[in-house]
Design a protein around this motif. Sequence first.
Motif, PDB file in Angstrom:
ATOM      1  N   VAL A 144       5.130   2.053   2.586  1.00 42.47           N
ATOM      2  CA  VAL A 144       4.818   3.475   2.451  1.00 42.47           C
ATOM      3  C   VAL A 144       6.117   4.249   2.593  1.00 42.47           C
ATOM      4  N   SER A 181       3.156  11.158   0.881  1.00 43.96           N
ATOM      5  CA  SER A 181       3.363   9.736   1.112  1.00 43.96           C
ATOM      6  C   SER A 181       3.035   8.977  -0.154  1.00 43.96           C
ATOM      7  N   SER A 202       2.520  -0.964  -3.696  1.00 45.76           N
ATOM      8  CA  SER A 202       1.798  -2.213  -3.446  1.00 45.76           C
ATOM      9  C   SER A 202       2.123  -3.231  -4.537  1.00 45.76           C
ATOM     10  N   SER A 208       2.597   5.117  -1.507  1.00 47.49           N
ATOM     11  CA  SER A 208       2.446   3.718  -1.110  1.00 47.49           C
ATOM     12  C   SER A 208       2.774   2.844  -2.310  1.00 47.49           C
TER      13      SER A 208
END
Length: 128
Positions: free
Chosen positions: A2, A14, A18, A16
């Motif tokens: 993050v 924010s 992945s 993120s």
Amino acid sequence: VVVELRACDAKAASLSFSFHPAIRAIGVTCDDRSRDESLRSLFSDDDARGLPDERCLLRALPAQAPEAEPARRQASSAFDQGVEAMAPALPFRWAQWLGGLGPPLGDGREVHSIHAVMDALCGWLVAA
């Protein structure tokens, strides 16, 4: 991973990142989903409405249904499965570059430097 982006007098956002091993691609999710469309316009040639490159599509193919399916339907199904597997993360090509996964050299697409991506992300944050 993050990453929190914060600018003076701006609301922090924010992002993120992945990793999706089945197709070896990185997806990006913003904590404020209402900002997805503006994130899609960060670079005009990269709106994350598909897989980042053909290699991701090919990686999604082995997970498909019987080999009797016509190749075109199989490729379309693999594309849909690859995108669905990442949801709600968005598979931007710039995210692949930041993560060290691409783009493949010589594919004819514009390559954005890490500095250009970070400058664009900072501009995106301030514009909100």
